[in-house]
Design a protein around this motif. Structure first.
Motif, short mmCIF file in Angstrom:
data_model
loop_
_atom_site.label_atom_id
_atom_site.label_comp_id
_atom_site.label_asym_id
_atom_site.label_seq_id
_atom_site.Cartn_x
_atom_site.Cartn_y
_atom_site.Cartn_z
N PHE A 149 0.76 -1.16 0.17
CA PHE A 149 -0.03 -0.04 -0.09
C PHE A 149 0.98 1.38 0.08
N TYR A 150 1.98 1.26 0.63
CA TYR A 150 2.62 2.50 1.23
C TYR A 150 3.73 2.89 0.38
N ASP A 151 3.28 3.09 -1.20
CA ASP A 151 4.37 4.12 -1.87
C ASP A 151 3.85 5.60 -1.68
N ASP A 152 4.50 6.42 -2.15
CA ASP A 152 4.13 8.04 -1.59
C ASP A 152 2.63 8.29 -1.91
N GLU A 153 1.88 7.76 -2.78
CA GLU A 153 0.58 8.03 -2.93
C GLU A 153 -0.06 7.31 -1.75
N GLY A 154 -0.05 6.13 -1.72
CA GLY A 154 -0.53 5.23 -0.73
C GLY A 154 -0.37 5.87 0.70
N SER A 155 0.71 6.46 1.12
CA SER A 155 1.14 7.06 2.42
C SER A 155 0.31 8.37 2.44
N LEU A 164 -2.54 9.13 1.05
CA LEU A 164 -4.03 8.58 1.16
C LEU A 164 -4.30 8.07 2.86
N TYR A 165 -3.20 7.24 3.18
CA TYR A 165 -3.34 6.77 4.65
C TYR A 165 -3.66 7.95 5.63
N GLU A 166 -2.70 9.13 5.26
CA GLU A 166 -2.75 10.14 6.17
C GLU A 166 -4.28 10.74 6.17
N LEU A 167 -4.53 10.62 4.95
CA LEU A 167 -5.99 11.25 4.83
C LEU A 167 -7.03 10.44 5.69
N ILE A 168 -6.87 9.02 5.55
CA ILE A 168 -7.75 8.15 6.24
C ILE A 168 -7.89 8.44 7.76
N THR A 169 -6.55 8.76 8.47
CA THR A 169 -6.66 8.83 9.62
C THR A 169 -7.32 10.05 10.29
N GLU A 170 -7.83 11.03 9.39
CA GLU A 170 -8.53 12.25 9.78
C GLU A 170 -10.10 12.07 9.62
N ARG A 197 -0.60 1.38 -8.54
CA ARG A 197 0.96 1.06 -8.38
C ARG A 197 1.42 0.12 -9.30
N ILE A 198 0.73 -0.93 -9.39
CA ILE A 198 1.01 -2.15 -10.27
C ILE A 198 1.03 -1.33 -11.73
N ASN A 199 -0.01 -0.57 -12.12
CA ASN A 199 0.14 -0.10 -13.38
C ASN A 199 1.39 0.63 -13.66
N ARG A 200 1.70 1.56 -12.71
CA ARG A 200 2.55 2.63 -12.73
C ARG A 200 3.99 2.01 -12.82
N ALA A 256 -16.79 8.82 1.99
CA ALA A 256 -16.05 9.83 1.31
C ALA A 256 -15.17 8.97 0.35
N GLY A 257 -14.96 7.54 0.32
CA GLY A 257 -14.46 6.76 -0.46
C GLY A 257 -12.73 6.78 -0.47
N VAL A 258 -12.34 7.38 0.47
CA VAL A 258 -10.77 7.58 0.68
C VAL A 258 -10.14 6.26 0.88
N THR A 259 -11.00 5.33 1.64
CA THR A 259 -10.36 4.03 1.84
C THR A 259 -10.47 3.22 0.52
N ALA A 260 -11.34 3.50 -0.10
CA ALA A 260 -11.43 2.82 -1.56
C ALA A 260 -10.44 3.08 -2.34
N ALA A 261 -10.04 4.36 -2.28
CA ALA A 261 -8.96 4.94 -2.96
C ALA A 261 -7.73 4.39 -2.62
N PHE A 262 -7.57 4.36 -1.37
CA PHE A 262 -6.29 3.83 -0.77
C PHE A 262 -6.22 2.31 -1.28
#
Length: 315
Positions: free
Chosen positions: A24-30, A32-38, A215-218, A202-208
């Motif tokens: 999960f924790y590439d830069d984008e995943g990290s 999004l996770y910080e958004l989840i915590t809020e 990430r696999i695509n990138r 809000a769908g943030v966890t779904a985006a995460f």
């Protein structure tokens, strides 16, 4: 890329299909996770923070033991280290300076934490380690004792009990006999409370969750169409855990260029991406003892949703 490729090949050719939550924790995943915590549904971070706000001075005193020794703080899966700042502040009331060694797979998260701490707690010397927990152990073994290892946020819930015990044993061996452990665990409660924390409005966890496919695509030349998958959160009562899945909405074949494979999905087939165990105190005690630590005390938030456990290395 090799580690990512190996994990993806192994997970997507398995039956059933899985992907490790560490991916999960590439830069984008990290980010999004910080958004989840809020998020309002995600009570875990607020509950654990409230424990540190109330009990950090006691934790620092108990973990420090000998008042003449300077405590080194190690954090596994540190992320932004926002809650850790409360513990570090309490430790600095006992000693002049503190060495803080955060371990995380996201360099961006560690860099952001180091920048913030340099401003808010300049007496903390940050020595980040980028990589997985296991690969960090040789570096941790060279740190000055005594040490306080922090594994918070209920990240241990991503592991089954055997994996968790193995990780704790590795940490115990690396840090030696003068180590203490601060372990954060989410507590078992009604699914009506748990499920929204992993499937927010809000769908943030779904985006995460879907960022794994992005990430696999990138990074591996994958051809996942994210709109052909949906995020699913389930409560597994027998295992006492929330499970996150990505469900294929249609029958499809997805090529992954760097792996030279095409992965077939039936309609309704899922990739199991994360488990989050919800504990009772007896289960935590068994984990600590299997991992080479002796429980000292536990702290909960006032609503008893979350617990933080302090333990010492078993001789």
């Amino acid at each position: 890329m090799t580690d990512l490729a190996d994990e993806v090949r192994r997970g997507l050719t398995a039956t059933p299909k899985t992907l490790s939550p560490r991916l999960f924790y590439d830069d984008e995943g990290s980010r999004l996770y910080e958004l989840i915590t809020e998020l309002p549904e995600y009570y875990l971070t607020r509950a654990e923070r409230s424990i540190f706000e109330e009990h950090a001075p006691v934790i620092a005193t108990m973990a420090g033991g000998n008042a003449g020794a300077s405590l080194t703080v190690v954090e596994i899966g540190a992320g932004s280290a926002s809650k850790t700042e409360l513990v570090l502040s309490a430790i600095l009331r006992r000693q002049r300076e503190c060495l803080y060694v955060p371990v995380d797979v996201s360099r961006a998260a560690l860099d952001a934490a180091a920048r913030r701490l340099s401003e808010t707690l300049p007496r903390v010397r940050v020595q980040p380690v980028v990589g997985t927990y296991e690969r960090a152990f040789p570096a941790l073994a060279k740190l000055p004792a005594p040490s306080l290892a922090m594994f918070i946020g209920s990240s241990i819930g991503n592991l089954d009990d055997g994996e968790a015990s193995t990780l704790l044993r590795g940490l115990r061996r690396a840090l030696g006999p003068h180590a203490a452990l601060l372990l954060g665990t989410d507590l078992r409660k009604a699914p009506e409370v748990l499920l929204p924390a992993y499937d927010d409005a809000a769908g943030v966890t779904a985006a995460f969750n879907k960022n794994l496919l992005a990430r696999i695509n990138r990074e591996l030349g994958g051809h996942f169409d994210l709109d052909r998958f949906r995020h699913v959160a389930r409560w597994n009562d027998a295992a006492s855990r929330i499970e996150m899945h990505l469900e294929s909405l249609v029958g499809q074949d997805v090529p992954i260029g760097a792996l030279g494979i095409s992965v077939h999905f039936d309609a309704g087939e899922t990739i199991h991406t994360e488990s989050s165990v919800k504990y009772d105190f007896a289960r935590v005690g068994r984990l600590l003892e299997a991992g080479g630590f002796s429980p000292m005390t536990s702290f909960t938030d006032r609503e008893r949703r979350f617990a933080v456990h302090l333990a010492s290395a078993t001789p």
